[in-house]
Enzyme design. Structure first.
Site, mmCIF file in Angstrom:
data_model
loop_
_atom_site.group_PDB
_atom_site.id
_atom_site.type_symbol
_atom_site.label_atom_id
_atom_site.label_comp_id
_atom_site.label_asym_id
_atom_site.label_seq_id
_atom_site.Cartn_x
_atom_site.Cartn_y
_atom_site.Cartn_z
ATOM 1 N N GLU A 66 0.793 -1.246 0.000
ATOM 2 C CA GLU A 66 0.000 0.000 0.000
ATOM 3 C C GLU A 66 0.814 1.280 0.000
ATOM 4 O O GLU A 66 0.258 2.356 0.228
ATOM 5 C CB GLU A 66 -1.011 -0.007 1.164
ATOM 6 N N GLU A 85 -7.145 -7.580 -1.436
ATOM 7 C CA GLU A 85 -7.539 -7.331 -0.043
ATOM 8 C C GLU A 85 -8.951 -6.789 -0.029
ATOM 9 O O GLU A 85 -9.272 -5.857 -0.778
ATOM 10 C CB GLU A 85 -6.647 -6.260 0.618
#
Ligand SMILES: *[C@@H]1O[C@H](CO)[C@@H](O)[C@H](O)[C@H]1NC(C)=O
Ligand SMILES: *[C@@H]1O[C@H](CO)[C@@H](O)[C@H](O)[C@H]1NC(C)=O
Ligand SMILES: *[C@@H]1O[C@H](CO)[C@@H](O)[C@H](O)[C@H]1NC(C)=O
Ligand SMILES: *[C@@H]1O[C@H](CO)[C@@H](O)[C@H](O)[C@H]1NC(C)=O
Ligand SMILES: *[C@@H]1O[C@H](CO)[C@@H](O)[C@H](O)[C@H]1NC(C)=O
Ligand SMILES: *[C@@H]1O[C@H](CO)[C@@H](O)[C@H](O)[C@H]1NC(C)=O
Ligand SMILES: *[C@@H]1O[C@H](CO)[C@@H](O)[C@H](O)[C@H]1NC(C)=O
Ligand SMILES: *[C@@H]1O[C@H](CO)[C@@H](O)[C@H](O)[C@H]1NC(C)=O
Ligand SMILES: *[C@@H]1O[C@H](CO)[C@@H](O)[C@H](O)[C@H]1NC(C)=O
Length: 879
Positions: free
Chosen positions: A462, A558
Site C-alpha cells: 500500500e 484485499e
C-alpha cells in the site's frame, strides 16, 4: 535449502567440546566442516541488572520473561500496555561455551536472525553489530576463540529508542506516519527500523516490540570451505526442454580447484563442472539441462498434484568429496499476464501457471504470533487448503516466514504472493538504510527462490497508494521528494535485485496498476483503478449485501470485514467484568477506529441485534452475530468476484483473484480474520470452504431479476443445470422447485445459467412473497449434484415473516452430530468451546428436518468431552 548433509573423507578430525548439554552437538565426525549449535539456554539481563534470568535461544525477551514467570501471559487483558516497559529497556543475552584449542582454518559465528539492533562481543572483544531482523549475520571469530570458556554476549538496544533516535537524526524532512493511531496503543517510527512492522502495533494486533535471538546461533568451522546455501530454479525453454539453474553460495578459505556435480537421477540428468573456489564468499551459477519430456509438473491446489524430484549437488576437491547436499526441486512456470482486453480499457491482470489461467482463491497471511518463537505452525495452512484456497499473500508488515512455512506451501499447492516487508508508510533512504535493505533482499530472495509456491514478489504493501492518495498530508511542494525516495527504494534497489530471479514476476506494490503504474512513473494517479492490476477495497458502512458497492476489479488482493472471535478464545485472556460489548476490555482489544460500532451497524442492516437480559448470553450472542455478519459480507463480495471472471460489464471485469483480508490472527481480539488465534474456524472460514469450491452456483439480483451463475474452476467442460428450491420461512417442505435447462459450462468460466424476474418466480410459487420465502439452489449434471448448495434471501432475515425459534435437538454418535429441527433455521452454529478441531460444515442454513455433521479432531478428545461442550445456536436464538 537449509539442511546440509555433509560427509567428507580425508580431513583431520576436529572436535568442539561442550561445556554442558545445553548446546546440542550436531555434526558428524570425519568431516572438514564442523558445526556447533549455540541454541539452548542463555542468560538474559536488563540494563541495570535488576532482572537476570535464563532465556531460551531461539527466543525473545518477552517469551523468556513469561517462561520464567516474571510476566504472566502478555496477551491477558491489558498486559500489552502494562508490559510496555520491556521494549524501552536494553537487554543482554550471554552464553558460555568451550572449544578445543585445535582450531580450523576458519571459524564463523553465525546468527540466523537477530531482533534487531545488537552489539555482539566474544570474550569481551567486539565482533560486530546488527540492525536488521531479516538478515543472517556471520562473523569470523577464529582468532578470538580461546581454550576453555568463551563468553559470547549480545547487547540488544531498545527498538523503540533506536527508532526514535533514527527519526531525530533524519532532520531534513518527515518520514510519516510518525506514530500509529491512538486506538492501536502502539509505538512510533517503526519505519526507521528493519523489523516486523506490526510489532509496534497494527489495527488487528498489539504492540510488542520484541527483542531477541529469534533464530538459531551456531559456530561453523572448516579448513577448505563452507557451502552456505544452494538455490535451484527451473526454467522452461521452448522445445519441451527444462534447465535447472543452480546457484551455490560458498565461503572458501583459500583458492582451490574443484568439481561440482549436479544430478537429478530420476530424470537421468547429471553434469559435472570444473570450478575454482575463490577465497571469501562467492556465488556460482550452474545449469543442468533436462531432456526428459515427460516431466511431472507442480500444480496449485485444485489443479493437480505437487510432485517433486531430488537434486543432488556434490563438490569435490582433489578427488575428495567436500560436500553433498540434496534438495527437493519442483517444475512449474508462472506468468503474470497484463495485456489489452477486448471491450475494456486497461489491461488484464491474471496468473498463468504451466500455461493455464488460474483464478487465485485465498486470503492474506499475517504473523501468527507476536513472539515468533511461540508460533506453532499449527493447522493454519491445512485449514487454508481445507477451505479450498489455492493462494495466500504473505503481507508486507510482518516477517518473511520461516522455511517450514514455504515447504508446506510447496507440498499443499498453496501459491504465495510474497511481499517485501514494507507497509503503509514512507521509508528513509539514507545510505545505511538502503544498504541493509539490499542485503536483506539479496538474502531473502536467495533463501526463498527455490520454492515453487512463491509465484510473485511484491515490493511493499500500500505504499504506492499512500503516496498517490496522500495518506500523510504531504505538501504538494515536497511530493516529488517522496516519489523520488519511493522509486529509489523499491525500483532502483529492490526491483533491480529481485529481478535477477527471472523465474517469477515482480510488482512494485500492492495495490498497483502494474504496467500502467510503471508508465506513470511508478506512482499511478489512482492505484485502485479497477481496469488495471490489483485492488484493495474496504467499506464498512455501505450495505455489504449489495454487490453494487464492490468495485469490479481485475484482481481483489484485499477486502474484508471484522468480527469477534468466539467466547472460548476470549475467556482465557479475560475476566467476568470484561464480558460485555461495552466493557473496557472490549474496546481495548479493538484496534480499528469505530470497529466495534461498525460491526453492529453492519449487522443491524439485516439482523435483529441480541437483546437477552442475561449479560453473558447477550455478549456471546453479540460475538455470534458479528461472525454471521462477517461471513455473509465476505461471501457476497467473493461470489461477486468469482462470477465476474468471464465478463466485461461497463468495461470492467475479467476478475481473476479474490484474496480476502485476513486468514489468521496474532492474538485474541476482533479482526478481519477467518481463523481465530489458536486455530478455531470462524463462521467465515466455513463459508469460504463453500464459496471457494471448484464448482459453485452464485445468485444475485439485478433490477429485481434473479440470476444464477455457474462457476467452474475445473479443467474440463461441464454440462450443468441449476435447481432452485423455494422455501417458506415457516416450513421445511419446499413450496416449489424449478430447474434450468442443461448448459455447457466451459472449463475455467462463469456463466449465467438461470434468469427470472423475482415477481414471476414468486407468482408461480404458492403464496410466496419476498418476506415469507427464501431460495436454495444447487448445480447438477445428469447424474448428481456438483458443488455445494447455496442460498439467497429475498429479504433481510430481520424482516422475514414466519421465522420462528426452531426446536433443534442433537443426536451424537462418536464424533458425529445429527441435528433435528422442526423449522427453517438460518446460520446454525455448532460450538465445542476450545476443543481443537473443526466441523465438516457449520453456520449453515437448515431447511431439512435432519442434518449430520462430523467433527474432525486435531488432538485426542473424548466423546464425553465433546458432548459436554457442544452448544447449538441459530439466528432466532439471539432475540
Ligand atoms: C532497573 O530497571 C527496571 C526496568 O526498567 C526498573 O523498573 C527499575 O526501577 C530499575 N532499578 C534501578 C535500581 O534503577
Ligand atoms: C539503552 O542503551 C542506550 C544506548 O547505550 C542508552 O542511551 C539508554 O539509556 C539505555 N537504556 C537504559 C534503560 O539503560
Ligand atoms: C547467476 O545467474 C543469475 C541469473 O541469470 C545472474 O543474475 C547472476 O549474476 C549469476 N551469477 C553469477 C555468479 O554468475
Ligand atoms: C474503564 O477504564 C476507565 C479509564 O481507564 C476507568 O476509569 C474505569 O474505571 C474502567 N471501568 C471499568 C469497569 O473497569
Ligand atoms: C395460500 O394461502 C391461502 C390462505 O392462507 C391458503 O388457503 C392456500 O392454501 C395457500 N396456497 C398455497 C399454494 O400454499
Ligand atoms: C450424462 O452426461 C454424460 C456427459 O455429457 C454423457 O456421457 C452421458 O451419456 C449422460 N448420461 C445420461 C444418462 O444422459
Ligand atoms: C423439542 O423437540 C423434542 C424432540 O422432538 C421434544 O421432546 C421437546 O419437547 C421439544 N421442545 C420444545 C420446547 O418444543
Ligand atoms: C430424522 O431423524 C429421526 C431421528 O433419528 C428419524 O426418525 C427420521 O426418520 C429422520 N428423518 C429424515 C427425513 O431423515
Ligand atoms: C428482543 O427483541 C425481540 C424482537 O424485537 C422481542 O420480541 C423480544 O421481546 C425482545 N426481548 C427482550 C428480552 O427484550
Amino acid at each position: 535449502l537449509n539442511h546440509k548433509t555433509i560427509s567428507v573423507m580425508g580431513f583431520s578430525l576436529f572436535e568442539f567440546k561442550l561445556k554442558s548439554l545445553e548446546h546440542s552437538y550436531t555434526l558428524q565426525s570425519n568431516t572438514d566442516h564442523l558445526s556447533m549449535s549455540l541454541n539452548g539456554k542463555w542468560r538474559l539481563s536488563n540494563s541495570n541488572a535488576s532482572l537476570s534470568l535464563p532465556a531460551q535461544v531461539p527466543g525473545c525477551v518477552h517469551s523468556a520473561l513469561q517462561q520464567q514467570g516474571y510476566v504472566p501471559d502478555p496477551y491477558f487483558r491489558f498486559n500489552d500496555v502494562s508490559y510496555r516497559w520491556i521494549a524501552f529497556d536494553n537487554w543482554t543475552y550471554t552464553t558460555t561455551f568451550t572449544v578445543s584449542p585445535e582450531i580450523k582454518q576458519k571459524v564463523l559465528l553465525m546468527f540466523d536472525g537477530v531482533d534487531t539492533v545488537g552489539s555482539i562481543s566474544l570474550n569481551g572483544i567486539a565482533v560486530g553489530k546488527t540492525d536488521n531482523m531479516f538478515c543472517r549475520y556471520d562473523f569470523s571469530v577464529r582468532d578470538l576463540l580461546k581454550d576453555g570458556d568463551n563468553v559470547l554476549q549480545v547487547v540488544l538496544l531498545s527498538p523503540v529508542l533506536y527508532a526514535s533516535e533514527r527519526r531525530k537524526a533524519h532532520s531534513s524532512y518527515r518520514i510519516p506516519p510518525e506514530c500509529p493511531p491512538d486506538v492501536q496503543k502502539g509505538e512510533c517510527h517503526v519505519n526507521f527500523i528493519r523489523k516486523e512492522q506490526s510489532s509496534f502495533s497494527w489495527d488487528w494486533g498489539p504492540s510488542f516490540p520484541t527483542m531477541g535471538l529469534w533464530k538459531g546461533v551456531q559456530l561453523e568451522a572448516f579448513d577448505v570451505l563452507q557451502l552456505i546455501q544452494v538455490s535451484s530454479v527451473p526454467f522452461y525453454s521452448t522445445c519441451s526442454q527444462w534447465r535447472m539453474q543452480v546457484e551455490l553460495h560458498i565461503d572458501a578459505v583459500q583458492t582451490a580447484h574443484g568439481q561440482i556435480t549436479l544430478s537429478i537421477p530420476e530424470l537421468d540428468s547429471e553434469q559435472t563442472f570444473q570450478m575454482q573456489f575463490l577465497p571469501g564468499k562467492t556465488k556460482s551459477n550452474f545449469t543442468l539441462f533436462i531432456n526428459t519430456v515427460q516431466l511431472k509438473l507442480w500444480w496449485p491446489n485444485g489443479y493437480g498434484e505437487q510432485p517433486f524430484y531430488r537434486l543432488t549437488v556434490r563438490g569435490f576437491q582433489d578427488g575428495f568429496l567436500i560436500f553433498n547436499t540434496q534438495s527437493k526441486v519442483y517444475f512449474r512456470t508462472v506468468e503474470l499476464i497484463q495485456e489489452p482486453i477486448v471491450g475494456s480499457p486497461g489491461l488484464s491482470f491474471y496468473f498463468r501457471i504451466n500455461g493455464k489461467p488460474v483464478f487465485l482463491k485465498g486470503s492474506n497471511w499475517i504473523p501468527a504470533h507476536s513472539f515468533q518463537d511461540q508460533v506453532t505452525s499449527d493447522n493454519l495452512l491445512q485449514s487454508a487448503v481445507d477451505a479450498n484456497m489455492n493462494a495466500l499473500r504473505v503481507w508486507g508488515g510482518g516477517v518473511y516466514e520461516q522455511d517450514l512455512f514455504y515447504d508446506i506451501c510447496d507440498e499443499l499447492g498453496i501459491m504465495v504472493w510474497q511481499d517485501f516487508m514494507f507497509a503503509c508508510a514512507t521509508y528513509p533512504t539514507e545510505a545505511d538504510f538502503i544498504q541493509t535493505v539490499r542485503e536483506e533482499v539479496v538474502q531473502q530472495v536467495q533463501r526463498l527462490k527455490s520454492h515453487p509456491s512463491i509465484i510473485i514478489w511484491s515490493g511493499n504493501n500500500e505504499n504506492e497508494a499512500a503516496l498517490a492518495t496522500d495518506w500523510f498530508n504531504i505538501p504538494a511542494s515536497q511530493r516529488l521528494t517522496y516519489i523520488k525516495d519511493y522509486v529509489m527504494l523499491y525500483v532502483n534497489n529492490i526491483k533491480k535485485i529481485v529481478q535477477e530471479d527471472q523465474s517469477r514476476p515482480f510488482l512494485v506494490s500492492s495495490p498497483t496498476n502494474g504496467a500502467e503504474s510503471e508508465q506513470e512513473g511508478w506512482v499511478a494517479e489512482n492505484p485502485y483503478d479497477p481496469h488495471y492490476g490489483d485492488v484493495h477495497f474496504y467499506s464498512y458502512i455501505l450495505d455489504c449485501w449489495d454487490w453494487r458497492t464492490f468495485p469490479r476489479t481485475r484482481f481483489a488482493s484485499e477486502y474484508g470485514f471484522q468480527s469477534w472471535p468466539s467466547f472460548s478464545t476470549l475467556q482465557p485472556v479475560s475476566v467476568k467484568e470484561d464480558w460485555s460489548y461495552d466493557s473496557n476490555f472490549t474496546s481495548h482489544r479493538q484496534h480499528h477506529e469505530d470497529g466495534n460500532q461498525q460491526m453492529i451497524q453492519q449487522a443491524a442492516l439485516h439482523f435483529h441485534l441480541p437483546n437477552a437480559t442475561d449479560p453473558l448470553k447477550r455478549f456471546t450472542d453479540t460475538l455470534y452475530i458479528t461472525q454471521v455478519m462477517q461471513a455473509q459480507c465476505v461471501k457476497t463480495q467473493t461470489e461477486f468476484y468469482r462470477r465476474s471472471r468471464s465478463e466485461i460489464i461497463e468495461g470492467k471485469g475479467h476478475t481473476m483473484g479474490a484474496l480476502y483480508w485476513q486468514l489468521n490472527d496474532i492474538w485474541q481480539a476482533p479482526s478481519w480474520s477467518s481463523i481465530e488465534f489458536g486455530g478455531k474456524w470462524k463462521m467465515l472460514h466455513y463459508f469460504a470452504r463453500s464459496f471457494f469450491a471448484a464448482v459453485l452456483p452464485v445468485a444475485f439480483e439485478e433490477d429485481d431479476t434473479l440470476f444464477i451463475y455457474a462457476i467452474s474452476d475445473l479443467s474440463r467442460d461441464l454440462k450443468l443445470r441449476a435447481v432452485v428450491s423455494v422455501f417458506s420461512w415457516t416450513d421445511l417442505n419446499p413450496v416449489c422447485t424449478l430447474s434450468s435447462d442443461m448448459l455447457l459450462v466451459p472449463e475455467g468460466s462463469a456463466v449465467a445459467i438461470f434468469k427470472q424476474p423475482v415477481a414471476t418466480l414468486l407468482a408461480g410459487c404458492g403464496n410466496c412473497t419476498r418476506l415469507t420465502c427464501l431460495l436454495t439452489f444447487h448445480l447438477e449434471d445428469n447424474s448428481s449434484q456438483q458443488g455445494p448448495t447455496n442460498h439467497h434471501f429475498l429479504c433481510s432475515p430481520k424482516d422475514a415473516q414466519g421465522l420462528h425459534r426452531p426446536n433443534i435437538t442433537e443426536n451424537k454418535i462418536g464424533f458425529t452430530v445429527t441435528l433435528h429441527s422442526d423449522s427453517v433455521a438460518p446460520f446454525v452454529w455448532l460450538d465445542v468451546g476450545n476443543i481443537p478441531g473443526r466441523f465438516s460444515s457449520n453456520g449453515f442454513l437448515m431447511v431439512s428436518r435432519n442434518r449430520t455433521v462430523g467433527f474432525n479432531v486435531w488432538r485426542p478428545t473424548s466423546v464425553a468431552e465433546l458432548t459436554a461442550s457442544l452448544t447449538v445456536t441459530s439466528l432466532r436464538d439471539i432475540y
